[in-house]
Design a protein around this motif. Structure first.
Motif, short mmCIF file in Angstrom:
data_model
loop_
_atom_site.label_atom_id
_atom_site.label_comp_id
_atom_site.label_asym_id
_atom_site.label_seq_id
_atom_site.Cartn_x
_atom_site.Cartn_y
_atom_site.Cartn_z
N GLY A 80 6.32 29.14 60.54
CA GLY A 80 7.76 28.94 60.58
C GLY A 80 8.29 28.65 59.20
N PHE A 81 9.60 28.71 59.06
CA PHE A 81 10.19 28.48 57.75
C PHE A 81 11.65 28.09 57.87
CE2 PHE A 81 10.85 32.86 58.80
CZ PHE A 81 12.14 33.13 58.40
N THR A 82 12.14 27.49 56.81
CA THR A 82 13.54 27.15 56.66
C THR A 82 13.95 27.55 55.26
OG1 THR A 82 13.29 25.25 58.13
CG2 THR A 82 15.21 25.24 56.70
N VAL A 83 15.13 28.10 55.10
CA VAL A 83 15.66 28.43 53.78
C VAL A 83 16.89 27.57 53.56
CG1 VAL A 83 16.56 30.23 52.26
CG2 VAL A 83 14.79 30.78 53.96
N VAL A 84 16.89 26.86 52.42
CA VAL A 84 18.02 26.01 52.07
C VAL A 84 18.51 26.39 50.68
CG1 VAL A 84 17.30 24.04 53.49
CG2 VAL A 84 16.51 24.19 51.12
N GLU A 85 19.77 26.09 50.42
CA GLU A 85 20.35 26.27 49.09
C GLU A 85 20.81 24.89 48.64
OE1 GLU A 85 23.17 29.48 46.86
OE2 GLU A 85 23.69 28.94 48.92
N VAL A 86 20.08 24.34 47.68
CA VAL A 86 20.33 22.97 47.24
C VAL A 86 20.39 22.91 45.71
CG1 VAL A 86 19.33 21.89 49.29
CG2 VAL A 86 17.85 22.42 47.35
N ALA A 87 20.80 21.78 45.19
CA ALA A 87 21.04 21.64 43.76
C ALA A 87 19.79 21.76 42.91
CB ALA A 87 21.74 20.30 43.48
N ASP A 88 18.66 21.22 43.40
CA ASP A 88 17.48 21.16 42.54
C ASP A 88 16.22 20.88 43.36
OD1 ASP A 88 17.63 18.38 43.15
OD2 ASP A 88 18.75 17.99 41.32
N ASP A 89 15.10 20.78 42.63
CA ASP A 89 13.81 20.54 43.28
C ASP A 89 13.80 19.22 44.06
OD1 ASP A 89 13.03 22.86 41.99
OD2 ASP A 89 11.50 21.90 40.74
N ASP A 90 14.47 18.21 43.54
CA ASP A 90 14.50 16.91 44.24
C ASP A 90 15.18 17.03 45.60
OD1 ASP A 90 13.12 15.56 42.25
OD2 ASP A 90 14.95 14.93 41.22
N ALA A 91 16.26 17.79 45.66
CA ALA A 91 16.95 17.98 46.94
C ALA A 91 16.07 18.78 47.91
CB ALA A 91 18.29 18.68 46.72
N ALA A 92 15.37 19.79 47.40
CA ALA A 92 14.45 20.55 48.24
C ALA A 92 13.32 19.65 48.74
CB ALA A 92 13.87 21.74 47.47
N TYR A 94 13.52 16.47 49.30
CA TYR A 94 14.09 15.62 50.35
C TYR A 94 14.04 16.31 51.72
CZ TYR A 94 17.61 13.38 53.26
OH TYR A 94 18.26 12.80 54.32
N TRP A 95 14.56 17.56 51.77
CA TRP A 95 14.62 18.26 53.05
C TRP A 95 13.23 18.63 53.56
CZ3 TRP A 95 18.66 17.39 55.69
CH2 TRP A 95 19.89 17.20 55.06
N ALA A 96 12.34 19.04 52.66
CA ALA A 96 10.97 19.35 53.07
C ALA A 96 10.28 18.10 53.62
CB ALA A 96 10.18 19.91 51.89
N GLY A 97 10.54 16.97 53.01
CA GLY A 97 9.98 15.71 53.50
C GLY A 97 10.50 15.36 54.88
N ARG A 98 11.78 15.57 55.08
CA ARG A 98 12.35 15.31 56.41
C ARG A 98 11.69 16.19 57.47
NH1 ARG A 98 18.08 14.13 57.07
NH2 ARG A 98 17.47 14.16 59.26
N LEU A 99 11.47 17.47 57.14
CA LEU A 99 10.82 18.37 58.11
C LEU A 99 9.37 17.98 58.34
CD1 LEU A 99 12.30 21.81 57.07
CD2 LEU A 99 12.64 20.64 59.26
N ALA A 100 8.65 17.63 57.28
CA ALA A 100 7.25 17.23 57.42
C ALA A 100 7.12 16.01 58.33
CB ALA A 100 6.63 16.95 56.06
N GLN A 107 4.32 20.94 54.96
CA GLN A 107 5.30 21.95 54.57
C GLN A 107 4.99 22.35 53.13
OE1 GLN A 107 7.91 22.96 56.82
NE2 GLN A 107 6.63 21.75 58.19
N GLU A 108 5.27 23.58 52.79
CA GLU A 108 5.10 24.06 51.43
C GLU A 108 6.45 24.56 50.95
OE1 GLU A 108 1.43 26.22 50.00
OE2 GLU A 108 2.85 27.90 50.27
N VAL A 109 6.79 24.29 49.70
CA VAL A 109 8.12 24.64 49.19
C VAL A 109 7.99 25.63 48.03
CG1 VAL A 109 10.25 23.73 48.15
CG2 VAL A 109 9.00 22.37 49.86
N HIS A 110 8.80 26.69 48.12
CA HIS A 110 8.88 27.70 47.05
C HIS A 110 10.33 27.82 46.62
CE1 HIS A 110 4.87 29.57 47.80
NE2 HIS A 110 5.07 29.02 48.99
N ARG A 111 10.56 27.90 45.32
CA ARG A 111 11.91 28.17 44.81
C ARG A 111 12.02 29.67 44.61
NH1 ARG A 111 11.81 27.18 39.79
NH2 ARG A 111 11.24 25.01 40.03
N PHE A 112 13.05 30.28 45.19
CA PHE A 112 13.29 31.70 44.97
C PHE A 112 13.75 31.91 43.53
CE2 PHE A 112 13.88 31.50 49.61
CZ PHE A 112 13.11 32.59 50.00
#
Length: 128
Positions: A80-92, A94-100, A107-112
């Motif tokens: 599964g996956f979620t795509v978010v548009e956020v200000a920076d790595d710290d914001a990403a 935060y959301w990845a931590g909430r999902l985990a 969860q694994e996070v990649h910046r496009f």
């Protein structure tokens, strides 16, 4: 703002009962609802694994060639996956931590990349 992929492999998810999976779905829905309220949510989907692979396609001499099922036999499959548009790595983060926490699996996070230039430069610096 940069876009991030927050994803998990199906193999990272331990066995669950149907009720447990419904509970995890509700917990993650709370996080995605918060993402929507914050204006960072773009898309999310889960419940995918090797069994959901319909076909794969490759180029054979300029023609699309389709075969059934996953491209390769693998023990790892996107779950599964979620795509978010956020200000920076710290914001990403935060959301990845909430999902985990909500799902209780990694969860694994990649910046496009921001554009094709970034992709070309990254590959050129890797020697690729």
């Amino acid at each position: 703002m940069p876009k991030y992929l927050i994803a998990f492999n199906d193999e990272w998810v331990p066995e669950h009962t149907a009720d447990e999976l419904r509970s995890k779905s509700e917990a993650s829905r709370v996080v995605t609802d918060d993402m929507k309220a914050a204006g960072v949510y773009l898309f999310a989907e889960g419940g995918i694994d090797a069994s959901t692979a319909v076909f794969h396609v490759v180029n054979k001499d300029g023609t699309a060639f389709f075969t059934d099922g996953p491209f390769v036999e693998s023990k790892e499959h996107l779950g599964g996956f979620t795509v978010v548009e956020v200000a920076d790595d710290d914001a990403a983060r935060y959301w990845a931590g909430r999902l985990a926490v909500a799902l209780d699996w990694p969860q694994e996070v990649h910046r496009f990349p921001s554009d094709m230039t970034e992709i070309v430069e990254r590959h050129a610096s890797d020697g690729g």
